[in-house]
Design a protein around this motif. Structure first.
Motif, PDB file in Angstrom:
ATOM      1  N   VAL A  80      -2.182 -36.994  94.268  1.00 29.71           N
ATOM      2  CA  VAL A  80      -0.983 -37.491  93.595  1.00 29.71           C
ATOM      3  C   VAL A  80       0.064 -36.389  93.676  1.00 29.71           C
ATOM      4  N   VAL A  81       1.230 -36.691  94.252  1.00 31.39           N
ATOM      5  CA  VAL A  81       2.260 -35.678  94.472  1.00 31.39           C
ATOM      6  C   VAL A  81       3.581 -36.150  93.859  1.00 31.39           C
ATOM      7  N   PRO A  82       4.073 -35.476  92.830  1.00 32.90           N
ATOM      8  CA  PRO A  82       5.424 -35.788  92.342  1.00 32.90           C
ATOM      9  C   PRO A  82       6.441 -35.490  93.439  1.00 32.90           C
ATOM     10  N   THR A  83       7.409 -36.364  93.625  1.00 30.09           N
ATOM     11  CA  THR A  83       8.338 -36.208  94.741  1.00 30.09           C
ATOM     12  C   THR A  83       9.377 -35.115  94.518  1.00 30.09           C
ATOM     13  N   ASP A  84       9.453 -34.578  93.304  1.00 28.21           N
ATOM     14  CA  ASP A  84      10.365 -33.462  93.073  1.00 28.21           C
ATOM     15  C   ASP A  84       9.693 -32.114  93.334  1.00 28.21           C
ATOM     16  N   THR A  85       8.464 -32.150  93.861  1.00 28.31           N
ATOM     17  CA  THR A  85       7.779 -30.915  94.215  1.00 28.31           C
ATOM     18  C   THR A  85       8.519 -30.241  95.370  1.00 28.31           C
ATOM     19  N   PRO A  86       8.801 -28.942  95.278  1.00 31.72           N
ATOM     20  CA  PRO A  86       9.490 -28.248  96.381  1.00 31.72           C
ATOM     21  C   PRO A  86       8.761 -28.439  97.707  1.00 31.72           C
ATOM     22  N   TRP A 133       7.265 -44.505 107.937  1.00 32.23           N
ATOM     23  CA  TRP A 133       7.312 -45.877 107.428  1.00 32.23           C
ATOM     24  C   TRP A 133       6.807 -45.962 105.992  1.00 32.23           C
ATOM     25  N   ILE A 134       7.280 -45.047 105.167  1.00 31.24           N
ATOM     26  CA  ILE A 134       6.822 -44.994 103.781  1.00 31.24           C
ATOM     27  C   ILE A 134       7.862 -45.674 102.881  1.00 31.24           C
ATOM     28  N   THR A 135       7.536 -46.856 102.413  1.00 32.35           N
ATOM     29  CA  THR A 135       8.454 -47.662 101.610  1.00 32.35           C
ATOM     30  C   THR A 135       8.780 -46.968 100.287  1.00 32.35           C
ATOM     31  N   ASN A 136      10.069 -46.932  99.974  1.00 36.18           N
ATOM     32  CA  ASN A 136      10.598 -46.422  98.694  1.00 36.18           C
ATOM     33  C   ASN A 136      10.404 -44.919  98.488  1.00 36.18           C
ATOM     34  N   ALA A 137       9.995 -44.178  99.523  1.00 36.64           N
ATOM     35  CA  ALA A 137       9.753 -42.743  99.330  1.00 36.64           C
ATOM     36  C   ALA A 137      11.010 -42.003  98.906  1.00 36.64           C
ATOM     37  N   ASN A 138      12.182 -42.470  99.361  1.00 32.91           N
ATOM     38  CA  ASN A 138      13.433 -41.779  99.033  1.00 32.91           C
ATOM     39  C   ASN A 138      13.887 -42.010  97.600  1.00 32.91           C
ATOM     40  N   VAL A 139      13.291 -42.973  96.903  1.00 34.59           N
ATOM     41  CA  VAL A 139      13.660 -43.235  95.516  1.00 34.59           C
ATOM     42  C   VAL A 139      12.481 -43.040  94.568  1.00 34.59           C
ATOM     43  N   ALA A 140      11.299 -42.763  95.117  1.00 35.93           N
ATOM     44  CA  ALA A 140      10.084 -42.689  94.310  1.00 35.93           C
ATOM     45  C   ALA A 140      10.051 -41.430  93.448  1.00 35.93           C
ATOM     46  N   ASP A 141       9.308 -41.538  92.344  1.00 39.49           N
ATOM     47  CA  ASP A 141       9.065 -40.400  91.466  1.00 39.49           C
ATOM     48  C   ASP A 141       7.722 -39.746  91.756  1.00 39.49           C
ATOM     49  N   VAL A 142       6.798 -40.528  92.301  1.00 38.18           N
ATOM     50  CA  VAL A 142       5.458 -40.022  92.562  1.00 38.18           C
ATOM     51  C   VAL A 142       4.894 -40.731  93.790  1.00 38.18           C
ATOM     52  N   ALA A 143       4.090 -40.004  94.577  1.00 36.08           N
ATOM     53  CA  ALA A 143       3.501 -40.579  95.783  1.00 36.08           C
ATOM     54  C   ALA A 143       2.004 -40.301  95.832  1.00 36.08           C
ATOM     55  N   VAL A 144       1.274 -41.272  96.352  1.00 30.02           N
ATOM     56  CA  VAL A 144      -0.131 -41.056  96.703  1.00 30.02           C
ATOM     57  C   VAL A 144      -0.137 -40.612  98.162  1.00 30.02           C
ATOM     58  N   VAL A 145      -0.676 -39.425  98.412  1.00 28.61           N
ATOM     59  CA  VAL A 145      -0.585 -38.789  99.728  1.00 28.61           C
ATOM     60  C   VAL A 145      -1.984 -38.516 100.269  1.00 28.61           C
ATOM     61  N   TYR A 146      -2.184 -38.808 101.561  1.00 33.39           N
ATOM     62  CA  TYR A 146      -3.460 -38.563 102.228  1.00 33.39           C
ATOM     63  C   TYR A 146      -3.282 -37.440 103.241  1.00 33.39           C
ATOM     64  N   ALA A 147      -4.211 -36.471 103.227  1.00 28.54           N
ATOM     65  CA  ALA A 147      -4.119 -35.333 104.135  1.00 28.54           C
ATOM     66  C   ALA A 147      -5.525 -34.895 104.542  1.00 28.54           C
ATOM     67  N   VAL A 178       0.189 -28.529  95.593  1.00 29.85           N
ATOM     68  CA  VAL A 178      -0.329 -29.591  94.734  1.00 29.85           C
ATOM     69  C   VAL A 178      -1.509 -29.046  93.942  1.00 29.85           C
ATOM     70  N   PRO A 179      -1.492 -29.149  92.607  1.00 31.97           N
ATOM     71  CA  PRO A 179      -2.625 -28.664  91.818  1.00 31.97           C
ATOM     72  C   PRO A 179      -3.921 -29.379  92.199  1.00 31.97           C
ATOM     73  N   ALA A 180      -5.025 -28.661  92.171  1.00 33.38           N
ATOM     74  CA  ALA A 180      -6.325 -29.267  92.481  1.00 33.38           C
ATOM     75  C   ALA A 180      -6.655 -30.390  91.509  1.00 33.38           C
TER      76      ALA A 180
END
Length: 399
Positions: A190-196, A161-175, A224-226
């Motif tokens: 912070v994770v760029p969405t073009d990250t492999p 249920w992540i809004t706009n994830a398919n069009v986003a350039d960057v995401a705030v991600v919790y893990a 993701v870089p530290a």
């Protein structure tokens, strides 16, 4: 001086509100059916909103904003939702939760790289918190892992249920960086969405229309870089709660806007529709519904503005935004239900937005903390068992 500042911010907010409404009437309302039928993400409208300053109210000019304040953010969010609810999603993702979280917790380099673009609508953001097995219990249900590997973290897991994830350039991600440490084991990135390894798949939700895409997201050995941590390792819960404070203000404001849209539609219909030889607005039960909606919308708006003024005073207004979000959600749902009753069978027509109003009213009652969770927080605070403002802090902002 304080009174002058409040009055000045109120004037600025009112000017923004008029600008948003006029823009919506000219650029959005005439195109709604076309946009929904095409089903394409309206990136052009996002860019226009950014260029007009709708996303920049809480940011200084050197970060792409206009420093109009949180009251202005509240008014803008309300008016966009009043124009058309699906198009108000960026008032969280572009104007509040994503850029403010990066601005508050990111390094100077990350702030400069991402915040101006998000605020101007040049970059699109997503907030990846909820997982397939949990919503309100996002900590207990969190299965997404981030494992340190030298100067990077390797992320594996899934979000839902992540809004706009398919069009986003960057995401705030919790893990989870420490799965045995409960809330102290969560870290934000912070994770760029073009990250492999980052993949977003749209989840069909016909009842919400086509202009606000929601997605499932998977992370497969995403590196993701530290340096992309938000806060320190293990501070993710604090980062998330801070983000949701801003999100509640935005969602509460949008709920007021949707409730106002319901009232607008109900009043117009009750003044033109006839039954038994009279306008239905002359019937006592309809009058009662319109009166209740009018009063409750005004009350919800006052609570939301009070929360916004708290932020403008320089602190995170957790109690105020929680109360405002809870009440505005309740009012919005009652207004949508009453409007559907007034319209009768016409409420289900694709020619009218009433079914959209009903669905978004329920959605926003859940988003940024469900109504049940908000009620628990408010009651525990009233009982003196758990102070909602126990973590109250001054606003942080990289500039």
């Amino acid at each position: 001086m304080v009174a002058q500042t409040v009055a000045s911010r109120a004037d600025i907010a009112a000017e923004f509100g008029s600008l948003v409404w006029e823009w919506g009437q000219a650029r959005v309302r005439p195109r709604i059916r076309e946009l929904e039928e095409r089903g394409e993400f309206p990136r052009d409208l996002y860019r226009e909103m950014g260029e007009l300053g709708f996303f920049g109210c809480c940011f200084p000019e050197d970060l792409g904003g206009n420093d109009a304040g949180y009251r202005a953010l509240s008014v803008v969010a309300e008016q966009i939702a009043r124009v058309y609810p699906p198009l108000s999603a960026p008032m969280n993702l572009q104007a509040a939760t994503v850029p403010l979280t990066i601005a508050n917790w990111g390094t100077r380099e990350m702030v400069r790289r991402y915040v101006p673009g998000l605020v101007r609508g040049e970059l699109l953001g997503a907030n990846a918190m909820t997982e397939p097995d949990g919503g309100s219990d996002f900590l207990g249900a969190m299965r997404t892992r981030a494992v340190r590997d030298g100067d990077e973290y390797v992320v594996n897991g899934a979000k839902m249920w992540i809004t706009n994830a398919n069009v986003a350039d960057v995401a705030v991600v919790y893990a989870k960086t420490d799965p045995d440490a409960a809330h102290r084991g969560v870290t934000a990135f912070v994770v760029p969405t073009d990250t492999p390894g980052f993949a977003a798949t749209r989840v069909p939700c016909r009842v919400l229309g086509k202009l606000m895409p929601t997605n499932s997201v998977t992370f497969t050995d995403v590196r993701v870089p530290a340096s992309h941590l938000l806060g320190a390792e293990g501070e993710g819960f604090k980062v998330a709660m801070n983000a949701m404070d801003y999100g509640r203000l935005s969602v509460a404001s949008r709920s007021v806007g949707l409730a106002q849209a319901c009232l607008d539609a109900a009043v117009a219909y009750a003044d033109e529709r006839t039954a038994f030889g009279e306008k239905i607005g002359s019937f006592q039960l309809v009058k009662k519904q319109l009166a209740d909606m009018t009063v409750e919308v005004a009350a919800a708006r006052a609570l939301v503005r009070a929360a916004a003024d708290g932020y403008d005073a320089g602190f995170v207004a957790t109690r105020e935004s929680t109360i405002a979000k809870y009440y505005a959600g309740e009012v919005c749902n009652r207004a949508a239900q009453a409007t559907a009753e007034i319209f009768g069978g016409a409420a289900f027509s694709d020619e009218l937005p009433i079914s959209i109003y009903l669905n978004y009213a329920k959605l926003w009652q859940t988003g940024e903390g469900s109504a049940n969770i908000q009620a628990i927080l408010i009651a525990d605070d009233a009982l003196g068992w758990k102070n909602m403002d126990r973590h109250r802090t001054e606003l942080r902002r990289e500039s």
